[in-house]
Design a protein around this motif. Structure first.
Motif, short mmCIF file in Angstrom:
data_model
loop_
_atom_site.label_atom_id
_atom_site.label_comp_id
_atom_site.label_asym_id
_atom_site.label_seq_id
_atom_site.Cartn_x
_atom_site.Cartn_y
_atom_site.Cartn_z
N ASN A 99 0.84 -1.19 0.00
CA ASN A 99 0.00 0.00 0.00
C ASN A 99 0.88 1.26 0.00
O ASN A 99 1.79 1.37 0.82
N PRO A 100 0.62 2.21 -0.92
CA PRO A 100 1.49 3.39 -1.03
C PRO A 100 1.56 4.23 0.25
O PRO A 100 2.58 4.87 0.51
N SER A 101 0.51 4.21 1.05
CA SER A 101 0.51 5.05 2.26
C SER A 101 1.48 4.55 3.31
O SER A 101 1.78 5.26 4.27
N ALA A 480 3.18 0.25 -13.62
CA ALA A 480 2.30 1.21 -14.29
C ALA A 480 1.88 2.33 -13.34
O ALA A 480 1.83 3.51 -13.72
N GLU A 481 1.56 1.96 -12.09
CA GLU A 481 1.17 2.98 -11.11
C GLU A 481 2.32 3.94 -10.84
O GLU A 481 2.12 5.16 -10.75
N LEU A 482 3.53 3.39 -10.68
CA LEU A 482 4.69 4.25 -10.42
C LEU A 482 4.97 5.18 -11.60
O LEU A 482 5.30 6.36 -11.41
N GLU A 483 4.86 4.64 -12.82
CA GLU A 483 5.08 5.48 -13.99
C GLU A 483 4.03 6.59 -14.08
O GLU A 483 4.36 7.74 -14.40
N LYS A 484 2.78 6.26 -13.75
CA LYS A 484 1.73 7.27 -13.77
C LYS A 484 1.97 8.32 -12.69
O LYS A 484 1.84 9.53 -12.93
N GLU A 485 2.35 7.86 -11.50
CA GLU A 485 2.62 8.80 -10.41
C GLU A 485 3.85 9.66 -10.72
O GLU A 485 3.89 10.85 -10.41
#
Length: 538
Positions: A99-101, A480-485
């Motif tokens: 989880n990113p948090s 994909a999430e890291l690239e988007k972020e």
């Protein structure tokens, strides 16, 4: 013979049955021993209280103690998506589906894992961390639930005000969670009767509470504001000592003295006003007297000419020598000279008056000009202060934006590192999948293995491959999430840089305008000083 054969058959059956019973008993005992020796996952039975901003430990251990370094360990929150808080596998932490948090805020005690301590350390606790956490060992099939209650506290601040004969104390405390209670206590610890507590919840979810109480004089004059929250067992207190002067009521003699002083002051003002009027009238009377004196002196100067005229007439009458026409001509001449002298004196007085009037008008013009310059200087001062405030605001905004820019740059670096880590794990996972495929192929070619062993091995490999494929999908998703972020961070960083450039230009413009205002202000101040010196010299 038949009976003997039946007896042998029955005896053989009993022997086989006894052997089966003995076998099952041994297997059961072995299984029981095996289960009895398996470690249990033990966690706390009561919720754990944590304070916002602090560090905390989520206890979890294996009993009996077992080396957990090589085990797979999952810390997760079932109510989140992704649910993983900390995932430990193959002797290191995996960021798959974490989880990113919780990024950068969780860790295990590596040196204690070999002793069965699998507790989780959580840093910089947030309100959102409140909930249930699952400590799970997949290889043992054992788990423990740890519940966390998060709270926030702050010390109260007391203020004192005096309303006529009453002393009112105000208490305020910001940044509480959950909602706390407020109590007022006297010097002996007795609860005071206060008004209702005012509660406000901010956008950050924290509560601000305030309360007011009217107090009376005591032998200690000490009072306490206590803010407490029973769910998290937290209490904060602030004490105050009220000086005796706050409880003193103004006496009648003091009021009488105040009235007398006011009357005396008004009398002094009246006397000053009367003296001023008297002096003004006196100066005016003196001026009128001087004007009359000047007028009489002018008349006296004309009298000698008249006396000369009479003397001439008398001489003419005594002598009787001059004719009548000559005496008439002489009379007209003397009267003309008197009129000319009187007219000259009058013109001189009028000229002096006009000069004084011109000077007075010039002085009034200079005074008005000075007032106008003073008013213009006031406007320029206000404009200069406005530009200074605008410049200061621009500097503050630039400083804040630079801090945000630095934070975004750090976030970008962190995302790049995480992206590199995900790429590395993804490549490693791909190699493992290829290795599993090769082993499966080799086992298919190996005809010497027993069928049951081959099926078990293929089943294990299929399971490993399935897990690796799931891990690969998770890594692809995380990538994909890291690239988007990262793309979003780059865009935000570019926007912040544009805002910084704009604010720097605004700051430079304010500085330029401020310089122009200072130059104009100095010019006006110089003109005002010149006018002031001119008026003082006059």
């Amino acid at each position: 013979m038949l009976h003997l054969k039946d007896g042998l058959s029955l005896k053989s059956q009993l022997t086989v049955f006894s052997a089966l019973v003995l076998h099952h008993t041994v297997v059961f005992l072995l299984l029981t021993h095996s289960c009895g020796g398996q470690s249990q996952v033990i966690g706390p039975s009561q919720p754990i209280v944590a304070i916002v901003g602090d560090e905390m430990i989520l206890p979890c251990r294996l009993e009996p103690a077992t080396d957990a370094v090589a085990m797979t360990l999952e810390w997760a929150r079932p109510d989140l998506n992704p649910r993983f808080v900390h995932l430990w596998r193959d002797g290191r932490e995996l960021l798959i589906n974490k989880n990113p948090s919780y990024m950068g805020r969780t860790s295990l005690f590596i040196d204690k894992l070999k002793h069965g301590d699998i507790s989780l350390k959580l840093s910089n606790v947030k309100l959102s961390d409140e909930g249930k956490y699952r400590c799970f060992i997949p290889s043992l099939g054992r788990e423990s639930i740890v519940k966390i209650v998060v709270g926030a506290v702050s010390s109260p601040v007391i203020g004192i005000t005096k309303n006529s004969s009453e002393v009112v104390l105000g208490c305020e405390s910001k940044g509480w969670y959950p909602e706390p209670e407020v109590f007022w206590l006297d010097g002996e610890g007795n609860i005071l009767s206060a008004g209702p507590t005012e509660t406000v919840r901010g956008p950050d979810g924290l509560y601000t509470v305030s309360s007011r109480v009217t107090v009376e004089k005591t032998h200690t004059n000490r009072f306490t504001c206590r803010v407490q929250q029973q769910n998290i067992n937290q209490t904060r207190e602030t004490h105050i000592h009220v000086p005796d002067e706050f409880f003193m009521v103004p006496s009648s003699s003091a009021v009488y003295i105040s009235i007398v002083l006011a009357v005396v002051f008004m009398c002094i003002v009246a006397v000053v006003f009367v003296v001023w009027r008297w002096r003004r009238n006196k100066i005016k009377t003196k001026k009128n007297h001087e004007d009359e004196t000047e007028q009489r002196e002018g008349e006296k100067k004309t009298k000698p000419s008249n006396n000369t005229e009479l003397q001439v007439l008398m001489d003419g009458e005594r002598d009787g020598e001059k004719p009548m026409a000559e005496r008439e001509a002489m009379k007209d001449l003397v009267e003309g000279e008197g009129e000319n002298k009187s007219k000259s004196k009058s013109n001189h007085i009028e000229l002096q008056f006009d000069e004084e009037q011109i000077k007075r008008n010039q002085r009034m013009t200079e005074i008005q000009k000075m007032k106008k310059l003073k008013k213009e200087m006031g406007k320029l001062q206000e404009e200069r202060e406005k530009k200074e405030n605008e410049q200061k605001h621009a500097e503050e905004v630039v400083t804040r934006l630079m801090g945000q820019k630095k934070g975004l740059e750090n976030q970008r670096e962190r995302l790049q590192l995480q992206l590199e880590e995900v790429e590395r794990q993804r490549d490693e996972n791909e190699r493992k999948i290829q290795s599993v495929d090769r082993e499966i192929t080799e086992r298919e070619r190996d005809k010497a293995d027993l069928k049951i062993q081959k099926e078990a091995a293929e089943k294990d490999k299929d399971e490993d491959k399935k897990l690796l494929l799931e891990a690969k999908m998770g890594l692809d998703k995380r990538k994909a999430e890291l690239e988007k972020e990262l793309q979003k961070t780059e865009k935000t960083l570019e926007s912040k840089e544009g805002e910084i450039t704009k604010m720097i230009q605004r700051k430079s413009k304010a500085e330029s305008q401020k310089e122009k205002i200072n130059v104009k202000f100095e010019e006006i101040e110089k003109q005002r000083d010149d006018i002031k010196r001119k008026l003082e010299s006059e």
